[in-house]
Structure formats: C-alpha cells, structure tokens
Design an enzyme around this catalytic site. Structure first.
Site, PDB file in Angstrom:
ATOM      1  N   ARG A   1      37.103 -36.221   4.694  1.00 36.29           N
ATOM      2  CA  ARG A   1      36.396 -36.239   3.436  1.00 36.29           C
ATOM      3  C   ARG A   1      35.177 -36.818   3.545  1.00 36.29           C
ATOM      4  O   ARG A   1      35.276 -38.198   4.308  1.00 36.29           O
ATOM      5  CB  ARG A   1      37.434 -36.408   2.382  1.00 36.29           C
TER       6      ARG A   1
ATOM      7  N   LYS B   1      43.861 -39.500   1.134  1.00 32.98           N
ATOM      8  CA  LYS B   1      44.563 -39.310  -0.419  1.00 32.98           C
ATOM      9  C   LYS B   1      45.851 -39.745  -0.352  1.00 32.98           C
ATOM     10  O   LYS B   1      46.666 -39.471   0.724  1.00 32.98           O
ATOM     11  CB  LYS B   1      44.401 -37.852  -0.824  1.00 32.98           C
TER      12      LYS B   1
ATOM     13  N   HIS C   1      31.788 -30.830   2.815  1.00 30.38           N
ATOM     14  CA  HIS C   1      33.136 -30.249   2.953  1.00 30.38           C
ATOM     15  C   HIS C   1      33.126 -28.938   3.871  1.00 30.38           C
ATOM     16  O   HIS C   1      34.008 -28.739   4.448  1.00 30.38           O
ATOM     17  CB  HIS C   1      33.647 -29.705   1.655  1.00 30.38           C
TER      18      HIS C   1
ATOM     19  N   ARG D   1      33.998 -30.140   7.178  1.00 30.46           N
ATOM     20  CA  ARG D   1      35.491 -30.278   7.071  1.00 30.46           C
ATOM     21  C   ARG D   1      36.024 -28.908   7.436  1.00 30.46           C
ATOM     22  O   ARG D   1      37.019 -28.927   8.332  1.00 30.46           O
ATOM     23  CB  ARG D   1      36.067 -31.069   5.786  1.00 30.46           C
TER      24      ARG D   1
ATOM     25  N   HIS E   1      46.730 -33.221   5.112  1.00 30.93           N
ATOM     26  CA  HIS E   1      47.015 -32.413   3.981  1.00 30.93           C
ATOM     27  C   HIS E   1      48.329 -32.736   3.786  1.00 30.93           C
ATOM     28  O   HIS E   1      49.388 -32.847   4.605  1.00 30.93           O
ATOM     29  CB  HIS E   1      46.915 -31.006   4.122  1.00 30.93           C
TER      30      HIS E   1
ATOM     31  N   TYR F   1      42.787 -21.543   5.671  1.00 31.06           N
ATOM     32  CA  TYR F   1      42.095 -21.187   6.936  1.00 31.06           C
ATOM     33  C   TYR F   1      42.531 -20.195   7.565  1.00 31.06           C
ATOM     34  O   TYR F   1      41.860 -19.348   8.578  1.00 31.06           O
ATOM     35  CB  TYR F   1      42.107 -22.512   7.795  1.00 31.06           C
TER      36      TYR F   1
END
Length: 330
Positions: A159, A184, A256, A259, A282, A291
């Site tokens: 990110r 995150k 992004h 990514r 994630h 994806y």
C-alpha cells in the site's frame, strides 16, 4: 442531550490510530466522512456543527445524508457504503460509552449497504509494470530512487502508506533480502525480495546519503516521501512509459494498480489465494478473492477438468409435408 464533539474527537484522535491501529490514510478518510456529515446535519438542523448532539444523528438524518452524497455530490455506491461504514464504526464506539444511545446505535447498524455492480479491478500487466519501472533515468540520483520505489511497491504489493512509511531499519539486504512491513491494524509481515528488487534498493542506498528522517525513501529536500509525492512520481513515469507501451497511453495509473498487479502475478505463480492474502497483508481472505474474478487461468483450469456433456447429434425433421416444402431448394 449529549454533545457529539468530545466523542468524535476521542474516536478520531485516540480510538482509531492508537487503540485500533488504523493507518493515517484511513483516519483521514473517516474524518472527511464526518466533516461532510456534520456540515449536512448543521444545515438541515439550523445549528453549528459544534452544537450537534448524539441524539440528532438518527437513522432519518443518516439516510438523508446518504441520499444527498449520491444524488447531489455524485458519489458512487461504493463511496456511499464507505461513508456509512465510518458512521457505523463511530456508533459502535459510542455503544460502550453512552448506554442511552444503544437503541439508536442498533437502528443505525441495521441500515443496509447498497448493492451495486462491481467491475473487475484495474491492474497492470507485467509488460506495463516493466515499462514503468524502466522509465526512470538511472543516471540520476532521483531516477535511482524512483526505480527502487516503483520496483518495491510492485514486488511487495505494498500500500502507498506502507511504502512511504517504511523505515530504513526494516530493510535487510543480507543473505536473504527482506522487508518488515507494518500494515493495517498494526499487523506486521515479513516479505522476501527478488534479487532484482534488492539490487535496485542497494543502488538507492548507495546514493541516499545522510538524511534526518528514518524513512527509506526521501524527497529532494531529504524529507520523508509523502503519498502525494509518490503519486506524482508514478504519474510522471507512467506517462514516459506510455511512449513505448501502447496500453498505457491515455490511462490514469494509480499506486494501487501496482499492488493489484503484484497480486495477480502471485496468484498465477502460486495458484493459492491464501498465500496471496498473506503476501498482501489481508486480514480476511474474502478481500483477496476479488483477484479470482480477474485471473482467467482459474476458470480455464476448471473448464479443462470438467468433461463436456456428451450430447446426441441429430438432424432436423420437418413435421409434415407442408413445412418440408419450405426447406426444399428453389
């Protein structure tokens, strides 16, 4: 009536960044959502934003606000759902601090998200990524930095906040080059680096020099690279790459998309969505499943494993002489 100001202040300044570990970007996004909400509420109720109370932010007002940002501000359903998520997160926080607002919070949590058609994500192909990474002029200090940044952003599937906030001490270029990334929710992950990526990072460290900040990447003034700074770098080199890569012409490339490109590359190489989720950091594998919709090889593999139906061949027979005559050659 309970003033909302002290609660929203502690939510944005303490709960989100400290207790929950949200990134600066997420905190800013939530803050913007509440800014829009409070401006709307103050106009609707005829009071100043600082005079708003918890009880006034009810279901009717929130639904009116959501309709306003879609119909008058032109926000997409995805943005509308994001604003609603911010409001629900705040009222989840309020539940534990204002018992009298429990029923109000329950009603707000029941507001449904809006369903909408989800388009396939926009990602960069390997050829497009290669063209962008090769675009910087590596005979200059900033060109070396740009190539290293772009390469690491793609190879690590980082990110933007993870890239520009990466401390130099979290980079290891020893026998097995790797980086430690704080993502995150304060979830840390360790990623190995490709040899080519490590080589670009070594080239950058050779010219980086002594700077007063701990971040790996710095701007021309020796200060930490910002989100906007990296976006400028990516846009600049994407336009340069478009001169050689036709598929990039007239295209707006976001960080992004690098990514996403990494995720597709990892999925095609590993055939394992769980490994892709770990690589990207994630928390929920359902986030990574987007994806699978993009990668056609997953569907081709399924098609190859399923035997086609054995259908019986036959010829059409006319039901009577009149219809049969219609098919006779004239």
């Amino acid at each position: 009536m309970i003033p909302i100001a002290p609660l929203i202040t502690s939510f944005l300044r303490e709960h989100m960044p400290v207790e929950r570990g949200y990134s600066l970007h997420t905190c800013e996004t939530y803050a913007h959502a509440f800014r829009l909400l409070f401006i709307f509420a103050s106009k609707r109720l005829g009071i100043r934003p600082s005079q708003l109370c918890i009880e006034q932010i009810d279901v009717a007002l929130i639904l009116a606000f959501l309709a306003y940002i879609e119909e008058q501000r032109g926000n997409s359903p995805a943005t509308r759902n994001g604003r609603l998520a911010a409001i629900k997160a705040f009222f989840h926080y309020v539940e534990f601090r204002v018992p009298s607002a429990l029923e109000q919070a329950r009603q707000i949590h029941a507001i449904p998200v809006k369903r909408y058609d989800k388009a396939l994500i926009q990602h960069l192909t390997n050829n497009e990524v290669r063209a962008i990474i090769d675009a910087p002029d590596i005979t200059t200090r900033l060109g070396i930095r740009d190539r290293a940044m772009l390469h690491l952003c793609f190879a690590g599937g980082l990110r933007v906040s993870e890239l520009v906030g990466l401390p130099l001490e979290n980079l290891s270029l020893q026998r097995t080059p790797s980086i430690r990334v704080l993502g995150k929710g304060r979830r840390e992950r360790c990623l190995p680096l490709w040899k080519a990526t490590a080589a670009d990072l070594r080239a950058w460290l050779a010219v980086r020099g002594q700077v007063p900040v701990p971040e790996l990447f710095v701007n021309a003034q020796g200060e930490a690279m910002t989100r906007a700074g990296f976006e400028y770098v990516l846009d600049k080199h994407s336009r340069t790459a478009a001169k050689k890569c036709a598929s990039l012409k007239g295209r707006s490339v976001s960080p992004h998309q690098l990514r996403h490109g990494c995720a597709i590359t990892m999925l095609q190489a590993t055939r394992d969505i769980r490994k892709v989720a770990l690589w990207l950091g994630h928390a929920d594998i359902r986030t990574t499943e987007i994806y699978l919709r993009v990668d056609p090889s997953e569907k081709l593999e399924a098609m190859e494993r399923v035997l086609p139906l054995g259908l019986r061949r036959g010829r059409f027979k006319a039901p009577d002489a009149l219809i049969a005559s219609l098919f006779e050659p004239g």
